[in-house]
Design an enzyme around this catalytic site. Structure first.
Site, PDB file in Angstrom:
ATOM      1  N   GLU A   1       2.214   1.634  -3.383  1.00 56.50           N
ATOM      2  CA  GLU A   1       1.140   2.142  -4.241  1.00 56.50           C
ATOM      3  C   GLU A   1       0.986   3.654  -4.063  1.00 56.50           C
ATOM      4  O   GLU A   1       0.719   4.377  -5.031  1.00 56.50           O
ATOM      5  CB  GLU A   1      -0.158   1.426  -3.862  1.00 56.50           C
TER       6      GLU A   1
ATOM      7  N   SER B   1      14.776  15.315   1.974  1.00 55.80           N
ATOM      8  CA  SER B   1      15.798  14.353   2.383  1.00 55.80           C
ATOM      9  C   SER B   1      15.188  13.124   3.036  1.00 55.80           C
ATOM     10  O   SER B   1      14.240  13.228   3.829  1.00 55.80           O
ATOM     11  CB  SER B   1      16.765  15.006   3.366  1.00 55.80           C
TER      12      SER B   1
ATOM     13  N   ARG C   1       0.831  -1.197   0.000  1.00 56.79           N
ATOM     14  CA  ARG C   1       0.000   0.000   0.000  1.00 56.79           C
ATOM     15  C   ARG C   1       0.874   1.259   0.000  1.00 56.79           C
ATOM     16  O   ARG C   1       0.526   2.278  -0.588  1.00 56.79           O
ATOM     17  CB  ARG C   1      -0.942   0.001   1.211  1.00 56.79           C
TER      18      ARG C   1
END
Lengths: 147, 147, 147, 147, 147, 147, 147, 147, 147, 147
Positions: free
Chosen positions: J91, J114, J88
């Site tokens: 994704e 960063s 997830r």
């Protein structure tokens, strides 16, 4: 239109006009390394720099705007480059990568050498056994933050 | 037994003995960059150098022989390294690869910067905004042969 | 416009004109191996050679300039070639790669056989059991530098 | 037990005994190229050859049987080799692959250069500018059958 | 223009004219397997065969020349085909590959079944439980050469 | 313990006992193609067949049970096989895959040739120009269901 | 022209006309699952069905013919889909794949659930905790043939 | 020790004891689909369920604890499964993936069918033309949140 | 026409008009994160939102309809992004992925943090050592269903 | 011995002792996010922190030294994670990556957020519609250096 279109137009114009990166950099007023990276679509020009590039390559107003937009970076296709010159650099990372990691950590501790706060200088060194390419890479050391 | 076994033994011994690459290099009598690469299984030691390494890490006679055999090189697993420090170098090749190619060809013509007749020097540069890692890469230029 | 466009134009013209690489090489005045590689976008022609190629294939002035620009090399798509003839060469590297490595290291020590200071010669050998393809590869040995 | 186990035992024994491939080949009575490929698990020995290899490396009877079983071939891991020496050969296929294809087809028509009915000879050529590695590859041409 | 352009033109014409591969093969005078492979860009036609194909599909003179040029072979995109029919063949190689290897080596020794000196015949076998596809593959056995 | 352990034990035992697949198949009472696939871990034996295999290779009771468990199939590592014999089959799918698809669809319509309701027969054909390997593949045609 | 061109035309027309797959399926007279798959280039229509589709989307005669040609199937690019909805199905195969395999083999023995003699039905299930998507997959079991 | 070790122990014990997933599920008191997924290392058992599983397979206390730790999920190696049964499911996603996406979006709008709030039921359907495998997948629809 | 065409048109218009995402979001009346994702082809607009976007970018009626069709999502090419900014996020998943998994499971048990019922907020935090980017990700926890 | 061995020992001990990351972090005296990452082999402990970890997990002196050596980072295998929770996050990078890039560049100009000067905070948010996982990511903005 996107940044790649502008990059291709610059490269095509550079060949047909017979310009050199060194000359282009002097017109822009920055190092040849940074200007070349910018013309190849990897860096973002400010308005003045973009105007200088546009003047050299006869870019339209819209193309000049694209030079000032942050590009999607990455100049190589595929994870392993096929071009022999670029591959030699990839090979350096493959063969010496663990060495570089060990020595930077030994000197500085855990962290990285920045590829953002970074500069590069490429010079010819005359040598009777065949000239050498000398490249100086300089990057700020950034320690890992603990919290 | 193979070279990887010797490399793992050296790394394990280095941690438990608390040795530094810089100290090891001084015992071997070569640069820290080359000696580290050799201890990590990327370079071939001669008999004398191998004996020095063997003394430091208490290697057996057979392990010492492996240090003198040309290794199968390549110190990273996978084409795209996951370690952040090594990835930054990979990123430099990805972002600046075409720039490096253009500038070396502009200066030298068609050919490559050798990764074999090659040396590397890693130094700390003190800097009030944060220290910098400076790396000098030096490689012989090899022109493409036409025939 | 880029070098690939010029390569495609050359290949298309070669088929429609019915030229042979051997004839083209004789016009250019270099070996058929090197000239073919150049016409296929892998080598850089000088001005005179580019003019000869341009004459044969009716290239424009801009296309002729592209022949003199160092190309991004690599003539195959994908890491494993699908064409049966080219695959057989890939198979030779796969099956004999470790053998070649062992025998060159046994004879020369640590280093590589250059693919840059390199030439290739392809000849037919008549043979009553079916003719043979004989290929001679010649590359300078480059020892690893220690420092 | 499988062929890889025998290959690893041979390589380990070769290092600890300090044998050379050239000496091994003379004991087996075949070329050094073919014998090395066989010892590295790429070729199938007959009973007599296997016995000679077994004598040199003190193989058991079962290990000697494995030398006579056709192996699963392929001596490299991953599609793109990381070792610089082997990579140079891969680079030759990448850069010159389309050239080799064009020139063999021009001379012989559609078909391939066999990698099975194939031999290889590796020689040192003395040269004042640095010695060269010369490799002769010889493969039977096999035309595509139409039916 | 390249061979793929000709292949696409042939496929498009075949659909709009409603031709069958079997009819096309009879006009060319070779087997339907070989002619289909040729029309799909995998085989090289001679002048007479190319003329027959050109007549059926109304090819131009230049397109007809491309049919006589040795193509870059490989009719599938990606290493693992997504089409269910073609995947079933890929699955046969995956599931039975080691079986085929064992049985051919048991009968013939070390070597390969040629995919060049090779023919294929596809037939329908009527069967009350559902008709079957029968495919006969015939390839010359080529023993590995030792030297 | 898993099926791969049993497969490796069978292969090791086959080499040390010098058995042939043809002999093994005759003991099991099925075709040599199917029995070899089963011994290589691709098919499921029933109790009687498993007992015959266990007798030949001195398998334990637990190993014999594993022969009766449906295996995770797929006998090759990597999407593109490196072994030359198996690669030639992969090449047939690559070069002829679209041809096979066209001809089966022309004869049967949309659907596949089953790789499950499938058999294979491998035979030697004597031939004065060199013996040939003949392989007959027979698979039930399965039409796509519309609903 | 090829099947993909027809698929893209259908999708573009569907958006601009605001049609629903359910309405299209009712015009064609088959299930919405099968008709959608066909319009997306995965199934083969017969002449009557193709005419109905052509009528809805104003296809030309040649485009209508393409709907009746067996397509090269596979509707996703890349082995791992990036779209979240489709990925959830891929995840089901990843997480539950071995479970499905175990339970089908426990019930049926060695073989597969056909993806050819196969149908699918997608329904909404009202549910106070949020509606559910219910999908019924029905495939013929095909046992492995032994011979 | 990790969860994979426990999974392998369970699978080995299941074969040597001749247990069925259906029997195991009845002892655990949940569906056979969920229990099998849990035993194969994809789901997390609570203490009571873990104790039931441990009793059946004679697990140690530490192994029983691992059954209650959330595992790293994913039961297949490689993106494209080689096993024919599991591949058929992968093929369904490849061929029907865009169809499923279209039909769920048509019914529910933008969002996904959950693979977490998800259940699966596998049943045999008797059929004179050969029994069928019927699988019902039920997942909650989750709409994309806009904000 | 497809959604990508609309996305490219929006991006090109945004550069030439010099609009900011923040301004665009205020016109649409939703968060800048969600509106940017929608304009980049990842989210589905309703009719009113699509009309607002269309007004800003002078979209045609057909293009406006595409904004209301659920797109095939995924805004990056290749599994490992080359752009340094996006790569840093990928690196966070690589370096901290197992940490995130452990801590969410420790707090919530087995399940996932939804990427669908999900929102994101990106803010600048002033900081004397250099400003920081603060990103808040909020996703509903979904427990795995057992059944 | 290497860092992975220590990581595996820590994870095994954590399960058998039933410790929580939150408790471990309190003993070490740093945030639970950073301590978990360190225990999972992604961060470098100092001597005091390492001693605290060693006390909890009964590590040897050598294992404690390894906790203080900079590790090779990257906690996931393969470029696309198979675990649903970690996926997830992947994704999110895939769907929102270009959005994040646009919005950070709009606010800060060319540069990166960063992942080294970086912290993460994971919290539960109670919610009547189901609790939510809230994650705050904070990284220093680093502008690209021009030179």
């Amino acid at each position: 239109m996107n940044r790649n279109d502008v990059t291709e137009k610059i490269i095509t114009a550079k060949v047909s006009k017979g310009l050199k990166w060194d000359e282009i950099a002097r017109v822009v007023g920055m190092s040849k390394e940074w200007v070349t990276a910018g013309c190849l679509g990897q860096m973002t020009f400010n308005a003045e720099q973009a105007a200088a590039v546009a003047g050299l390559f006869e870019l339209t107003e819209e193309e000049t705007k694209w030079l000032q937009v942050v590009p999607y970076k990455g100049s190589l296709s595929g994870p392993v480059p096929t071009d022999p010159l670029i591959y030699r650099w990839y090979e350096v990372v493959s063969v010496y990568g663990s060495t570089i990691k060990e020595l930077i950590h030994e000197e500085f501790g855990d962290g990285i050498m920045s590829a953002i706060d970074f500069s590069m200088d490429i010079q010819r060194e005359s040598n009777p056994n065949g000239d050498r390419v000398n490249v100086v890479l300089s990057g700020k050391f950034l320690p890992y933050k603990s919290y």
